[in-house]
Write a protein that holds these residues in place. Structure first.
Motif, short mmCIF file in Angstrom:
data_model
loop_
_atom_site.label_atom_id
_atom_site.label_comp_id
_atom_site.label_asym_id
_atom_site.label_seq_id
_atom_site.Cartn_x
_atom_site.Cartn_y
_atom_site.Cartn_z
N UNK A 241 0.84 -1.28 0.24
CA UNK A 241 -0.04 -0.07 -0.05
C UNK A 241 0.92 1.13 -0.01
N UNK A 242 1.21 1.85 -1.21
CA UNK A 242 2.18 2.81 -1.32
C UNK A 242 1.65 3.82 -2.53
N UNK A 243 1.39 5.18 -1.91
CA UNK A 243 0.88 6.02 -2.89
C UNK A 243 1.69 6.57 -4.00
N UNK A 244 3.33 6.45 -3.75
CA UNK A 244 4.24 7.19 -4.37
C UNK A 244 4.42 6.10 -5.59
N UNK A 245 4.02 6.54 -7.11
CA UNK A 245 4.25 5.40 -8.19
C UNK A 245 5.76 5.08 -8.09
N UNK A 246 6.66 5.91 -8.08
CA UNK A 246 8.12 5.83 -7.96
C UNK A 246 8.66 5.06 -7.03
N UNK A 247 8.18 4.96 -5.95
CA UNK A 247 8.57 3.96 -4.65
C UNK A 247 8.02 2.54 -4.98
N UNK A 248 6.73 2.64 -5.40
CA UNK A 248 6.00 1.38 -5.86
C UNK A 248 6.69 0.35 -7.05
N UNK B 260 -8.59 3.44 0.72
CA UNK B 260 -9.89 2.73 0.22
C UNK B 260 -9.53 1.37 -0.62
N UNK B 261 -8.79 1.56 -1.46
CA UNK B 261 -8.43 0.37 -2.41
C UNK B 261 -7.72 -0.74 -1.61
N UNK B 262 -6.90 -0.20 -0.82
CA UNK B 262 -6.38 -1.41 0.10
C UNK B 262 -7.44 -2.08 0.85
N UNK B 263 -8.55 -1.60 1.37
CA UNK B 263 -9.50 -2.12 2.15
C UNK B 263 -10.35 -3.11 1.31
N UNK B 264 -10.56 -2.70 -0.01
CA UNK B 264 -11.20 -3.29 -1.04
C UNK B 264 -10.46 -4.70 -1.25
N UNK B 265 -9.22 -4.36 -1.63
CA UNK B 265 -8.30 -5.65 -1.74
C UNK B 265 -8.38 -6.56 -0.58
N UNK B 266 -8.19 -5.99 0.78
CA UNK B 266 -8.16 -6.91 1.90
C UNK B 266 -9.30 -7.60 2.19
N UNK B 267 -10.57 -7.01 1.82
CA UNK B 267 -11.89 -7.72 1.92
C UNK B 267 -12.25 -8.47 0.81
N UNK B 268 -11.47 -8.30 -0.26
CA UNK B 268 -11.62 -9.07 -1.69
C UNK B 268 -13.17 -8.72 -2.18
N UNK B 269 -13.13 -7.35 -2.25
CA UNK B 269 -14.45 -6.88 -2.75
C UNK B 269 -14.35 -6.25 -4.19
N UNK B 270 -15.27 -6.23 -5.14
CA UNK B 270 -15.50 -5.57 -6.17
C UNK B 270 -14.22 -6.22 -7.20
N UNK B 271 -13.46 -5.39 -7.88
CA UNK B 271 -12.56 -5.87 -8.78
C UNK B 271 -11.63 -6.86 -8.29
N UNK B 272 -11.31 -6.92 -6.81
CA UNK B 272 -10.33 -7.53 -6.15
C UNK B 272 -11.11 -8.98 -5.53
#
Length: 158
Positions: free
Chosen positions: A17-24, A47-59
């Motif tokens: 979970x990293x907002x900086x594209x360069x660091x990612x 928000x996207x991290x929680x979606x991924x963790x809960x395996x909701x929507x596109x995740x």
């Protein structure tokens, strides 16, 4: 301890979970370069991290991560929101979280904001330090694996 570079055979799923594209990019390239057996999934906000963790929507079809690398300063929901929600959810509360800090004093600052994680690691500043960072994450993961195995050894087979 083995110095042969042999690791557990089971690949691990890491959520970065990293907002900086360069660091990612540096994180993912460093993990690839270290040839660790893992899959890195990246998201850039809380928000996207929680979606991924809960395996909701596109995740919905994604695996639950074995390890979360969390930058605490995120747009929208921040690291404390994510940790709080993970702690409140039984299926997520056992997922180890490494909080990425930005300085030597970063761990104290993060803790003072109420962020309790399993481990704290200072983010590398220079690109050449990312491999050292990856080694620290790998060592942390191997310590978890050894703690969960009664004799500290990998089980044979698949």
């Amino acid at each position: 301890m083995t110095g042969s570079g042999e690791h557990t055979d089971k690949p691990i799923d890491i959520l970065l979970v990293e907002p900086n594209p360069g660091d990612t990019r540096l994180f993912t390239e460093s993990f690839d370069e270290a040839k660790l057996t893992n899959t890195i999934h990246t998201v850039c906000d809380g928000e996207t991290a929680l979606e991924f963790l809960h395996r909701r929507g596109e995740y919905a079809g994604e695996p639950r991560p074995d390890l979360v690398l969390l930058e605490p300063q995120l747009p929208g929901k921040d690291g404390s929101d994510i940790l709080s929600e993970m702690d409140d959810e039984p299926v997520l509360s056992d997922v180890p979280v490494v909080v990425l800090t930005s300085s030597d004093t970063g761990e104290e600052i993060v803790k003072s904001r109420g962020l309790e994680a399993d481990h704290y690691v200072q983010k590398p500043v220079e690109p050449e330090n990312f491999l050292e960072f990856v080694q620290e994450i790998e060592d942390f993961w191997l310590s978890i694996v050894q703690q969960s195995s009664p004799d500290g050894r990998d089980e044979p087979g698949q």
